[in-house]
Design a protein around this motif. Sequence first.
Motif, short mmCIF file in Angstrom:
data_model
loop_
_atom_site.label_atom_id
_atom_site.label_comp_id
_atom_site.label_asym_id
_atom_site.label_seq_id
_atom_site.Cartn_x
_atom_site.Cartn_y
_atom_site.Cartn_z
N ALA A 125 22.74 -123.46 8.63
CA ALA A 125 22.56 -122.79 9.93
C ALA A 125 23.86 -122.16 10.43
O ALA A 125 23.83 -121.13 11.10
N ALA A 126 24.99 -122.77 10.07
CA ALA A 126 26.29 -122.22 10.48
C ALA A 126 26.68 -121.02 9.63
O ALA A 126 27.67 -120.35 9.94
N GLY A 127 25.95 -120.76 8.56
CA GLY A 127 26.23 -119.60 7.72
C GLY A 127 27.46 -119.75 6.85
O GLY A 127 28.11 -118.75 6.53
N VAL A 128 27.76 -120.98 6.43
CA VAL A 128 29.01 -121.20 5.68
C VAL A 128 28.78 -121.50 4.19
O VAL A 128 29.74 -121.78 3.48
N LEU A 129 27.55 -121.40 3.72
CA LEU A 129 27.27 -121.76 2.33
C LEU A 129 27.21 -120.58 1.36
O LEU A 129 27.10 -120.78 0.15
N LYS A 130 27.29 -119.36 1.85
CA LYS A 130 27.19 -118.19 0.96
C LYS A 130 28.26 -118.26 -0.13
O LYS A 130 29.44 -118.40 0.14
N GLY A 131 27.79 -118.22 -1.39
CA GLY A 131 28.70 -118.25 -2.52
C GLY A 131 29.23 -119.63 -2.86
O GLY A 131 30.08 -119.76 -3.74
N ARG A 132 28.75 -120.66 -2.20
CA ARG A 132 29.23 -122.02 -2.43
C ARG A 132 28.17 -122.86 -3.14
O ARG A 132 26.99 -122.62 -2.99
N THR A 133 28.63 -123.87 -3.85
CA THR A 133 27.74 -124.84 -4.46
C THR A 133 27.69 -126.06 -3.53
O THR A 133 28.73 -126.55 -3.09
N CYS A 140 16.21 -130.29 1.04
CA CYS A 140 17.05 -129.29 1.71
C CYS A 140 17.51 -128.19 0.76
O CYS A 140 18.28 -127.30 1.16
N ALA A 141 17.06 -128.21 -0.48
CA ALA A 141 17.46 -127.19 -1.46
C ALA A 141 17.13 -125.79 -0.94
O ALA A 141 17.91 -124.86 -1.13
N TYR A 142 15.97 -125.66 -0.29
CA TYR A 142 15.58 -124.35 0.22
C TYR A 142 16.60 -123.81 1.21
O TYR A 142 17.00 -122.64 1.14
N SER A 147 20.40 -119.67 2.43
CA SER A 147 21.60 -119.27 3.15
C SER A 147 22.67 -118.70 2.22
O SER A 147 23.81 -118.49 2.62
N GLY A 148 22.31 -118.48 0.95
CA GLY A 148 23.23 -117.85 0.01
C GLY A 148 24.03 -118.81 -0.84
O GLY A 148 24.91 -118.39 -1.59
N GLY A 149 23.73 -120.10 -0.74
CA GLY A 149 24.43 -121.08 -1.55
C GLY A 149 23.70 -121.37 -2.84
O GLY A 149 22.57 -120.93 -3.05
N THR A 150 24.35 -122.12 -3.70
CA THR A 150 23.75 -122.60 -4.94
C THR A 150 23.52 -124.09 -4.78
O THR A 150 24.47 -124.84 -4.50
N PHE A 151 22.28 -124.52 -4.93
CA PHE A 151 21.95 -125.94 -4.78
C PHE A 151 22.37 -126.69 -6.03
O PHE A 151 21.98 -126.34 -7.14
N ALA A 152 23.16 -127.75 -5.84
CA ALA A 152 23.57 -128.62 -6.94
C ALA A 152 22.59 -129.78 -7.03
O ALA A 152 22.60 -130.67 -6.19
N ASP A 153 21.72 -129.74 -8.03
CA ASP A 153 20.73 -130.79 -8.25
C ASP A 153 21.37 -131.86 -9.11
O ASP A 153 21.28 -131.83 -10.34
N ILE A 154 22.06 -132.79 -8.46
CA ILE A 154 22.82 -133.83 -9.16
C ILE A 154 22.18 -135.20 -8.90
O ILE A 154 21.41 -135.35 -7.95
N PRO A 155 22.51 -136.20 -9.72
CA PRO A 155 21.96 -137.54 -9.47
C PRO A 155 22.33 -138.05 -8.08
O PRO A 155 23.38 -137.69 -7.52
N VAL A 156 21.48 -138.89 -7.53
CA VAL A 156 21.64 -139.39 -6.16
C VAL A 156 22.91 -140.21 -5.98
O VAL A 156 23.36 -140.43 -4.86
N THR A 157 23.53 -140.61 -7.08
CA THR A 157 24.77 -141.40 -7.03
C THR A 157 26.02 -140.55 -7.19
O THR A 157 27.13 -141.08 -7.21
N GLU A 158 25.86 -139.23 -7.32
CA GLU A 158 26.99 -138.34 -7.59
C GLU A 158 27.31 -137.45 -6.39
O GLU A 158 26.52 -137.32 -5.46
N ALA A 159 28.47 -136.81 -6.45
CA ALA A 159 28.91 -135.85 -5.42
C ALA A 159 29.52 -134.67 -6.15
O ALA A 159 29.81 -134.74 -7.34
N ILE A 160 29.71 -133.58 -5.41
CA ILE A 160 30.30 -132.38 -5.99
C ILE A 160 31.28 -131.77 -4.98
O ILE A 160 31.03 -131.77 -3.78
#
Length: 185
Positions: A125-133, A140-142, A147-160
């Motif tokens: 909503a803040a418009g800060v994800l364009k071009g970011r993973t 919340c992937a949608y 908003s122009g970001g790339t959704f990182a579909d990672i395991p629930v125990t991981e971070a990016i």
Amino acid sequence: MAKILMITGDFTEDYETMVPFQTLLACGHSVDAVCPGKKAGDTVKTAIHDFEGDQTYSEKPGHNFALNADFDGVDAASYDALVVPGGRAPEYLRLNQEVLAKVRHFFEANKPVAAICHGAQLLAAAGVLKGRTCSAYPACAYEVTASGGTFADIPVTEAITDGNLVTAPAWPAHPAWLKQFMAIL
């Protein structure tokens, strides 16, 4: 040590609020937890989200989390980093223009930001994800991609980590999420 702002609200996810707040304090950082319309000493209700084999997470009443700063008195420029917990709060906090302006500040100034689970709704909503993973709770992937970001579909125990942004799907990722966030503080 860093001065960190945490923006939260009623029905924030219990672990995603309490654990980073207490962990960052234990590591010597200063954390101001704020909520629009509330002052230091007020509380926000939390919700415990769990993964019990249903089609989505379950939700149970959590604790009352005490805020320690006034939202109206917060100048984002005086903070080194931002933490955005998940839960239900981001859903309505994203409608508050003052909240969005504070979130944007951290990206414009390239300061560290940690968001988890539904916190991505606030970033989108803040418009800060364009071009970011960005990772988030899968529902919340949608918002991330719209908003122009790339959704990182990672395991629930991981971070990016993508530059100054550290994200994770949900509270089981706390060790990885907080480790990556503290590495960029």
